[in-house]
Design an enzyme around this catalytic site. Structure first.
Site, short mmCIF file in Angstrom:
data_model
loop_
_atom_site.label_atom_id
_atom_site.label_comp_id
_atom_site.label_asym_id
_atom_site.label_seq_id
_atom_site.Cartn_x
_atom_site.Cartn_y
_atom_site.Cartn_z
N SER A 103 4.00 4.74 12.45
CA SER A 103 4.51 5.49 11.29
C SER A 103 4.45 7.00 11.41
O SER A 103 4.96 7.68 10.52
CB SER A 103 3.74 5.08 10.04
OG SER A 103 4.18 3.83 9.60
N PHE A 161 4.54 -9.98 8.90
CA PHE A 161 3.30 -9.96 9.68
C PHE A 161 2.11 -10.57 8.93
O PHE A 161 0.96 -10.24 9.20
CB PHE A 161 3.00 -8.52 10.13
CG PHE A 161 4.10 -7.93 10.96
CD1 PHE A 161 4.58 -8.59 12.09
CD2 PHE A 161 4.69 -6.72 10.62
CE1 PHE A 161 5.62 -8.07 12.85
CE2 PHE A 161 5.73 -6.19 11.37
CZ PHE A 161 6.19 -6.87 12.49
N ALA A 162 2.45 -11.50 8.01
CA ALA A 162 1.37 -12.18 7.29
C ALA A 162 0.46 -12.90 8.29
O ALA A 162 -0.75 -12.94 8.14
CB ALA A 162 1.94 -13.16 6.27
N TYR A 200 3.24 2.02 -0.78
CA TYR A 200 3.70 2.17 0.61
C TYR A 200 4.67 1.06 0.99
O TYR A 200 4.39 -0.11 0.78
CB TYR A 200 2.49 2.13 1.54
CG TYR A 200 2.85 2.31 2.99
CD1 TYR A 200 2.93 3.59 3.54
CD2 TYR A 200 3.11 1.23 3.81
CE1 TYR A 200 3.27 3.76 4.87
CE2 TYR A 200 3.45 1.39 5.14
CZ TYR A 200 3.52 2.66 5.65
OH TYR A 200 3.85 2.84 6.97
N SER A 201 5.81 1.45 1.57
CA SER A 201 6.77 0.45 2.01
C SER A 201 7.60 0.99 3.17
O SER A 201 8.23 2.05 3.07
CB SER A 201 7.70 0.07 0.86
OG SER A 201 8.75 -0.74 1.34
N ARG A 326 1.26 12.66 5.11
CA ARG A 326 0.00 12.30 4.44
C ARG A 326 -0.91 13.51 4.39
O ARG A 326 -0.92 14.33 5.32
CB ARG A 326 -0.76 11.23 5.24
CG ARG A 326 -0.19 9.86 5.14
CD ARG A 326 -1.15 8.87 5.81
NE ARG A 326 -0.53 7.56 5.93
CZ ARG A 326 -0.39 6.70 4.94
NH1 ARG A 326 -0.83 7.01 3.72
NH2 ARG A 326 0.18 5.53 5.14
N THR A 340 -0.73 8.60 9.93
CA THR A 340 -1.34 7.58 10.76
C THR A 340 -0.24 6.65 11.25
O THR A 340 0.85 6.62 10.68
CB THR A 340 -2.36 6.77 9.93
OG1 THR A 340 -1.84 6.63 8.60
CG2 THR A 340 -3.70 7.45 9.88
N GLY A 341 -0.54 5.89 12.28
CA GLY A 341 0.45 4.95 12.79
C GLY A 341 -0.22 3.66 13.22
O GLY A 341 -1.32 3.68 13.77
N ASN A 368 -4.71 -4.17 14.49
CA ASN A 368 -5.21 -5.31 13.72
C ASN A 368 -6.72 -5.44 13.89
O ASN A 368 -7.26 -6.54 13.95
CB ASN A 368 -4.49 -6.61 14.11
CG ASN A 368 -4.67 -7.71 13.06
OD1 ASN A 368 -4.59 -7.43 11.86
ND2 ASN A 368 -4.94 -8.92 13.48
#
Ligand code: REX
Length: 415
Positions: A103, A161-162, A200-201, A326, A340-341, A368
């Site tokens: 991001s 990505f659930a 956030y989207s 941000r 951040t990404g 993750n």
């Protein structure tokens, strides 16, 4: 040429570490028309370089194969690195490695749109549908709402990505049109009224990419290149979508599966088509520092548009969001600006001081793993608060995408 080398921290044979401080004349070229020599860093505390390195080592202990950070501070550049870029070959990671910045791409997309606003081709308060007729189901959603995550457009990556590894493998090779991604979002209810609270989207920055392409008639890649990458001589910043490889020397990315103890998944190769203008750029710590210094230093947009970019809305805890930017409020009371990404296998922090004179870019080549992400926040504390950083009790409420677990930073106390 490194004309001065200061090695700090404890030499640990097993740790692959480089920690250097060199004068700016030994550093890579800065943005054209600018100089870094002899510039004061606006009264910020001295960075805690040993602390920075310790943060990277902590990230490694917590599961990151490697971690790097680069701090550009007026006339001084410092690097720190530990671990590996490639688990198979064991190659040491370094700040010369390219990586996927996730991001942080959103800042690039926002800059392009703010330049278009400077050129009077775009009005921030105009409805998105003025430029993309019929795209969104609500004419009240403006460009500003989209760039500040206040459109209410659902984030389609929630479902995608659930389940982390199956979700990733299902899209790794896929090529999406922007429209397909927006349609996935529109299949779900909206999260807020237009102009409501920050939510956030990624969909917002897919719409940003569509706006860029509609207004310029070019692919986003061309606009990133012509407006940012070439003027700033960013040699490591690439938009290769839908290509799947990271060209040149790079850190491989390792995705952490949801099941504890499962083997890391090499996620380096993917189209990142699920993100595109919301997250598909490749870059390096050097380029990210050059970019954010130029942006905060007012060299990419007019002062007026930079001020628009910094009209903040609360984004939870110690964070605020502007337009693709941000703000993070650190423990010593200093705020930093950037993004951040998180794309599979790569966690990035890229932030700069208010005047852009000090900038920090850091990467851990895993994702993750909320513990690693939380620890990497410590790179900002060390870089901008130095020894004035206070031990943090987590970072407060955070983005669900950041997934930050509460934790503490190993920081020396203020003297
Ligand atoms: C995608 C899932 C997370 C990652 C995401 N990334 O929305 C965007 C981004 C592009 O960089 N956001 C950052 C995956 C944080 C930002 O805006 O600041 N997680 C992973 C899962 C979770 O699959 N089930 O961690 O690699």
């Amino acid at each position: 040429m490194v004309s001065a080398t200061v090695v700090r921290g404890t030499a640990v044979a097993a740790a692959l570490v480089s920690l250097l401080a060199v004068p700016a004349h030994a550093a890579p070229p800065a943005a054209p028309g600018t100089t870094t020599a002899g510039v004061a860093t606006g009264g910020l505390p001295e960075p805690d370089v040993t602390g920075l390195w310790q943060v990277l080592r902590t990230a490694r202990r917590q599961g990151a194969p490697g971690a790097i950070a680069r701090l550009d501070d007026g006339d001084t550049v410092r690097w720190a690195a530990t671990g590996v870029a490639d688990r198979r070959t064991g190659r040491t990671i370094s700040n010369a490695d390219r990586f996927r910045i996730g991001s942080v791409t959103k800042v690039f997309s926002a800059v392009v749109l703010l330049q278009l606003a400077d050129e009077k081709k775009l009005q921030l308060d105009a409805p998105v549908n003025r430029y993309l007729p019929g795209l969104l189901p609500d004419d009240r959603i403006t460009v500003r709402h989209v760039l500040s995550h206040r459109s209410g457009l659902h984030d389609y990556t929630d479902e995608m990505f659930a389940r982390t590894v199956p979700g990733f493998e299902a899209v790794r090779k896929k090529v999406f049109t922007y429209r397909q991604l927006v349609d996935r979002s529109l299949a779900k209810p909206r999260t807020t009224e237009p102009g409501g609270a920050y939510s956030y989207s990624n969909t917002n920055f897919v719409v940003a990419g569509m706006l860029i392409e509609k207004l310029t008639g070019h692919f986003v890649r061309t606009e990133y290149e012509n407006r940012i990458i070439e003027p700033l001589h960013l040699r490591d910043t690439l938009y290769v979508h839908p290509g799947t490889k990271v060209p040149g020397r790079h850190a491989r990315g390792y995705l952490t599966p949801d099941t504890a103890g499962a083997t890391l998944v090499d996620s380096t190769e993917q189209t990142v088509s699920w993100a595109q203008s919301a997250g598909a750029l490749i870059s390096s710590t050097r380029d990210l520092n050059t970019f954010l210094s130029a942006l905060l230093g007012g060299r990419l947009t007019s002062r007026a548009q930079l001020a628009q970019m910094q009209r903040w809305v609360p984004a939870g805890g110690s964070q605020a969001y502007g337009l693709g930017l941000r703000r993070r409020d650190l423990s010593c009371g200093i705020s930093v600006y950037g993004h951040t990404g998180a794309v599979q296998g790569y966690y990035t922090y890229a932030f700069a001081s208010k005047d852009g004179e000090r900038s920090l870019a850091a990467l851990a080549n895993t994702s993750n793993n909320g513990t690693v992400l939380n620890s990497m926040l410590g790179t900002l504390e060390s870089a901008f608060c130095g020894k004035k950083a206070k031990a943090l009790k987590g970072s407060g409420p955070v983005e669900r995408h950041e997934d930050i677990a509460p934790g503490s930073l190993v920081r020396p106390k203020a003297p």
